[in-house]
Scaffold this active site. Structure first.
Site, PDB file in Angstrom:
ATOM      1  N   LYS A   1      -4.770  10.469  42.014  1.00 23.65           N
ATOM      2  CA  LYS A   1      -4.126  11.162  43.120  1.00 23.65           C
ATOM      3  C   LYS A   1      -3.682  12.550  42.682  1.00 23.65           C
ATOM      4  O   LYS A   1      -3.121  12.674  41.591  1.00 23.65           O
ATOM      5  CB  LYS A   1      -2.905  10.337  43.521  1.00 23.65           C
ATOM      6  CG  LYS A   1      -2.132  10.867  44.672  1.00 23.65           C
ATOM      7  CD  LYS A   1      -0.946   9.971  44.889  1.00 23.65           C
ATOM      8  CE  LYS A   1      -0.073  10.580  45.964  1.00 23.65           C
ATOM      9  NZ  LYS A   1       1.167   9.881  46.109  1.00 23.65           N
TER      10      LYS A   1
ATOM     11  N   LYS B   1      -1.379  10.044  38.496  1.00 26.55           N
ATOM     12  CA  LYS B   1      -0.785  10.763  39.616  1.00 26.55           C
ATOM     13  C   LYS B   1      -0.271  12.097  39.089  1.00 26.55           C
ATOM     14  O   LYS B   1       0.571  12.150  38.192  1.00 26.55           O
ATOM     15  CB  LYS B   1       0.352   9.960  40.220  1.00 26.55           C
ATOM     16  CG  LYS B   1       1.077  10.714  41.326  1.00 26.55           C
ATOM     17  CD  LYS B   1       2.079   9.840  42.037  1.00 26.55           C
ATOM     18  CE  LYS B   1       2.812  10.631  43.099  1.00 26.55           C
ATOM     19  NZ  LYS B   1       3.758   9.796  43.831  1.00 26.55           N
TER      20      LYS B   1
HETATM   21  C1  PBG Z   1       6.204   9.181  46.211  1.00 25.06           C
HETATM   22  C2  PBG Z   1       4.902   9.372  46.840  1.00 25.06           C
HETATM   23  C3  PBG Z   1       4.392  10.623  47.175  1.00 25.06           C
HETATM   24  C4  PBG Z   1       3.167  10.400  47.791  1.00 25.06           C
HETATM   25  C5  PBG Z   1       2.938   9.014  47.817  1.00 25.06           C
HETATM   26  N1  PBG Z   1       4.027   8.379  47.202  1.00 25.06           N
HETATM   27  C6  PBG Z   1       4.989  11.969  47.036  1.00 25.06           C
HETATM   28  C7  PBG Z   1       5.508  12.412  45.750  1.00 25.06           C
HETATM   29  O1  PBG Z   1       5.176  11.900  44.681  1.00 25.06           O
HETATM   30  O2  PBG Z   1       6.326  13.330  45.788  1.00 25.06           O
HETATM   31  C8  PBG Z   1       2.293  11.480  48.321  1.00 25.06           C
HETATM   32  C9  PBG Z   1       1.282  11.103  49.318  1.00 25.06           C
HETATM   33  C10 PBG Z   1       0.710  12.232  50.072  1.00 25.06           C
HETATM   34  O3  PBG Z   1       0.969  13.417  49.805  1.00 25.06           O
HETATM   35  O4  PBG Z   1      -0.041  11.944  51.015  1.00 25.06           O
HETATM   36  N2  PBG Z   1       6.458   8.168  45.389  1.00 25.06           N
END
Ligand code: PBG
Length: 332
Positions: free
Chosen positions: A253, A199
């Site tokens: 991601k 991520k």
């Molecule tokens: C947070 C989380 C995020 C997303 C999914 N879980 C945002 C972040 O890490 O700040 C993002 C998903 C998206 O942008 O569609 N744990």
């Protein structure tokens, strides 16, 4: 391979049937995962400003959507809570409330729709008043091991509420092992872990933070735990660790800008890799569609097949339900 004119690549592209026959990747509704944003209360259906076409739902309204999910044969839904500000604290205690929005929603879904898989997000950002995914020290640094202990409790109550897939999106070190051990101790041997293995600290999460009303300030960042977009060897190390720690599937991601990561993990690791077409990617496509710059169906289905071509086993996308209707020819 033969050379021109004996081999003419256009021959296989000549007809619709031949294009179908020669297609190397296929997208079906079973490949799709639909995220939902949850609200407490009843009869609520609230637009998200930065994600046109996506709403946050209270449980009664979510049920209508889940009926569609069943008909469309979308196997799994991911749920994210949008909490009122007064429930957000520095340590995110509401994340551990067994009767809170997420756990009660999981129980309701599993009671009414036992055939739909439910994936719950493990991270503290919807619950903290600073918007970070974990506990912070006095200097504002996210502290790893204390956070992991809280995440294990969060995963525990989600699993006990009936979540089929636990999805840690926090990027703390060692959390997959700790959560797997927690699940084993509970004898929850069937609970899957979808690890957000790679991520990235991405600008494309902006609209999501609006959707869950995250309080992360403009100057704050998640770069001390989410990955640096410049790195790819590191993604391989993260993914390898998560496999050893007990993950069942790995997530990359964001989505389209990170297909090289999907390809690389797939080539090296014998594990199912999933992609998340994130909120900013949704917003980009949707805005271009709303400005009549792109055809929605063509652009969205093309974006989704690209994930499959790159090697994703499945895709979390805000377009999942809409795409499923196109795939099944229920909508033009
Ligand atoms: C947070 C989380 C995020 C997303 C999914 N879980 C945002 C972040 O890490 O700040 C993002 C998903 C998206 O942008 O569609 N744990």
């Amino acid at each position: 391979m033969q050379a021109y004119p004996f081999y003419r690549p256009r021959r296989s592209r000549r007809w619709k049937w031949s294009r179908e026959l020669f297609a190397e990747s296929k997208l079906c509704t079973n490949d799709l995962i639909q995220p939902f944003f949850l609200l407490d209360g009843k009869k609520k259906e609230v637009n998200i400003e930065k994600m046109p076409g996506i709403q946050r739902y209270s449980i009664d309204r979510l049920f209508y959507k889940l009926e569609e999910i069943e008909e469309l044969k979308i196997p799994l839904v991911a749920i994210f809570p949008c909490l009122e500000d007064h429930l957000k604290t520095s340590n995110g205690e509401e994340a551990l409330n067994e009767d809170g929005l997420v756990c009660s929603t999981i129980r309701e879904i599993k009671k009414r729709f036992p055939g739909i898989g439910v994936m719950a997000d493990v991270a503290l950002d919807p619950y903290t008043n600073h918007g970070q995914d974990g506990l912070i020290d006095e200097a504002g640094n996210v502290i790893n091991d204390e956070t992991v202990r809280v995440l294990c409790k969060q995963a525990q109550i989600q699993a006990e509420a009936g979540a089929d897939v636990i999805a840690p999106s926090d990027m703390m070190d060692g959390r997959i092992l700790a959560i797997r051990k927690t699940l084993e101790d509970l004898n929850r041997t069937d609970t899957l872990i979808m690890s957000y293995a790679a991520k990235y600290a991405s600008a494309f999460y902006g609209p999501f933070r609006d959707a869950v009303s995250s309080k992360l300030g403009k100057t704050a960042s998640k770069k001390t735990y989410q990955m640096d977009p410049r790195n790819t060897d590191e993604a391989l190390r993260e993914a390898t660790l998560d496999i050893f720690e007990g993950a069942d599937m790995l997530l990359v991601k964001p989505g389209l800008p990170y297909l090289d990561i999907v390809y690389r993990l797939n080539a090296k690791l014998d594990m199912p890799i999933f992609s998340y077409q994130v909120s900013g990617e949704y917003a980009m496509l949707k805005t271009a569609v709303m400005q009549s710059m792109l055809d929605e169906k063509d652009a969205v289905l093309e974006s989704l097949i690209c994930f499959k071509r790159a090697g994703s086993s499945g895709i979390i996308s805000y377009f999942s339900m809409q795409a499923a209707k196109w795939i099944l020819n229920l909508e033009k």
